[in-house]
Design a protein around this motif. Structure first.
Motif, PDB file in Angstrom:
ATOM      1  N   GLU A 154       0.834  -1.206   0.000  1.00 51.72           N
ATOM      2  CA  GLU A 154       0.000   0.000   0.000  1.00 51.72           C
ATOM      3  C   GLU A 154       0.869   1.257   0.000  1.00 51.72           C
ATOM      4  OE1 GLU A 154      -3.651   2.005   2.579  1.00 51.72           O
ATOM      5  OE2 GLU A 154      -2.516   0.322   3.401  1.00 51.72           O
ATOM      6  N   ILE A 155       1.931   1.234   0.781  1.00 47.96           N
ATOM      7  CA  ILE A 155       2.829   2.396   0.846  1.00 47.96           C
ATOM      8  C   ILE A 155       3.464   2.650  -0.517  1.00 47.96           C
ATOM      9  CG2 ILE A 155       5.007   3.240   1.813  1.00 47.96           C
ATOM     10  CD1 ILE A 155       4.236   1.687   4.400  1.00 47.96           C
TER      11      ILE A 155
ATOM     12  N   SER B 102       2.400   1.681  -3.426  1.00 45.20           N
ATOM     13  CA  SER B 102       1.399   2.049  -4.426  1.00 45.20           C
ATOM     14  C   SER B 102       1.073   3.540  -4.362  1.00 45.20           C
ATOM     15  CB  SER B 102       0.121   1.229  -4.229  1.00 45.20           C
ATOM     16  OG  SER B 102      -0.528   1.576  -3.009  1.00 45.20           O
ATOM     17  N   GLU B 103       1.229   4.142  -3.160  1.00 48.55           N
ATOM     18  CA  GLU B 103       0.978   5.575  -3.015  1.00 48.55           C
ATOM     19  C   GLU B 103       1.992   6.411  -3.788  1.00 48.55           C
ATOM     20  OE1 GLU B 103       0.982   6.235   1.162  1.00 48.55           O
ATOM     21  OE2 GLU B 103      -0.998   5.335   1.483  1.00 48.55           O
ATOM     22  N   TYR B 104       3.127   5.809  -4.130  1.00 51.25           N
ATOM     23  CA  TYR B 104       4.147   6.497  -4.927  1.00 51.25           C
ATOM     24  C   TYR B 104       3.981   6.218  -6.423  1.00 51.25           C
ATOM     25  CZ  TYR B 104       6.645   7.582  -0.610  1.00 51.25           C
ATOM     26  OH  TYR B 104       6.997   8.069   0.629  1.00 51.25           O
TER      27      TYR B 104
ATOM     28  N   GLU C 164       6.064   3.841   7.051  1.00 50.96           N
ATOM     29  CA  GLU C 164       4.710   3.725   7.590  1.00 50.96           C
ATOM     30  C   GLU C 164       4.490   4.721   8.730  1.00 50.96           C
ATOM     31  OE1 GLU C 164       1.636   0.515   9.632  1.00 50.96           O
ATOM     32  OE2 GLU C 164       3.792   0.217   9.826  1.00 50.96           O
TER      33      GLU C 164
END
Length: 239
Positions: A109-110, A112-114, A143
């Motif tokens: 998830e982290i 994918s935010e980039y 995180e």
């Protein structure tokens, strides 16, 4: 070969980032309070028609007490930050062991935010899962947004703030050491301290990336208002 080439490029490109932010912050805290508080105290006592010797004695006592108080505050703040980091580190380590799939999903998830796609970050997730320490470091930084504090940070912060406070605090008191008549000393103190505030404000703005001249004006204005308020209140109470 690729690794050597990348290292060579990094060696050739040395970024000029200012990395002493915490030290500068401590100096700013110490000097700004050191210049302002004793300045206001001396001005207030001058307004009450105290002698230079009394003002100097009270000022030195305030500088000593202020340095201890500010240094202790810096120590406790840095210590609290380190304790918080260790608590979160332990909790994150337990989660990696007890719910690894959930933690791995958080990595995905982290990333994918980039804007990284699943087929691109999947190898990264798998690589981190094989290296627990790297996995833990990644989660702490990306995180939780926490950097590992320097174990010497608390003492360094206390010492830096205290010394900065003392150096700043003696600036408005120097005229009272040299001029026995308080009404004359206060004028010299105002001139010296305002000049010091202007220089300090300019330097603060320069090192923090703000507009130096605006920072100089704002810093000097705050000190002038504080001293004027103290002087005025002393006169009002005396009257």
């Amino acid at each position: 070969m690729a690794g050597e080439s990348e290292q060579s490029l990094l060696d050739q490109h040395k970024e000029k980032h200012f990395t002493a932010g915490e030290i500068v912050r401590d100096i700013i805290i110490g000097v700004s309070d050191g210049l302002t508080v004793p300045f206001a105290l001396a001005a207030g006592l001058s307004g009450a028609n105290a002698s230079s010797s009394i003002i100097l004695t009270a000022g030195i006592a305030e500088v000593a007490a202020g340095a201890i108080s500010m240094g202790l505050g810096g120590y406790l703040a840095a210590k609290s930050e380190a304790d918080h980091y260790m608590r979160e580190l332990k909790r994150e380590e337990e989660e990696i062991i007890s719910v690894p799939d959930t933690e791995a999903a958080e990595i995905a998830e982290i990333l994918s935010e980039y804007g990284i796609q699943p087929h691109e970050y999947s190898p990264v997730v798998n690589a981190l899962r094989k290296n627990r320490q790297a996995w833990l470091d990644f989660m702490m930084k990306f995180e939780l947004g926490l950097e590992k504090p320097d174990p010497r940070r608390a003492l360094q912060s206390a010492f830096t703030i205290a010394i900065a406070y003392i150096l700043g605090g003696f600036v408005p008191l120097v005229p009272y050491m040299l001029i026995p008549i308080a009404r004359q000393a206060v004028v010299a103190s105002v001139v010296v301290t305002i000049l010091a505030l202007l220089i300090f404000g300019f330097a603060k703005g320069y090192f923090t990336g703000n507009r130096p001249f605006r920072s100089a004006f704002e810093t000097a204005l705050i000190g002038a208002v504080a001293s004027a308020a103290a002087f005025g209140l002393a006169k009002a109470v005396q009257g």
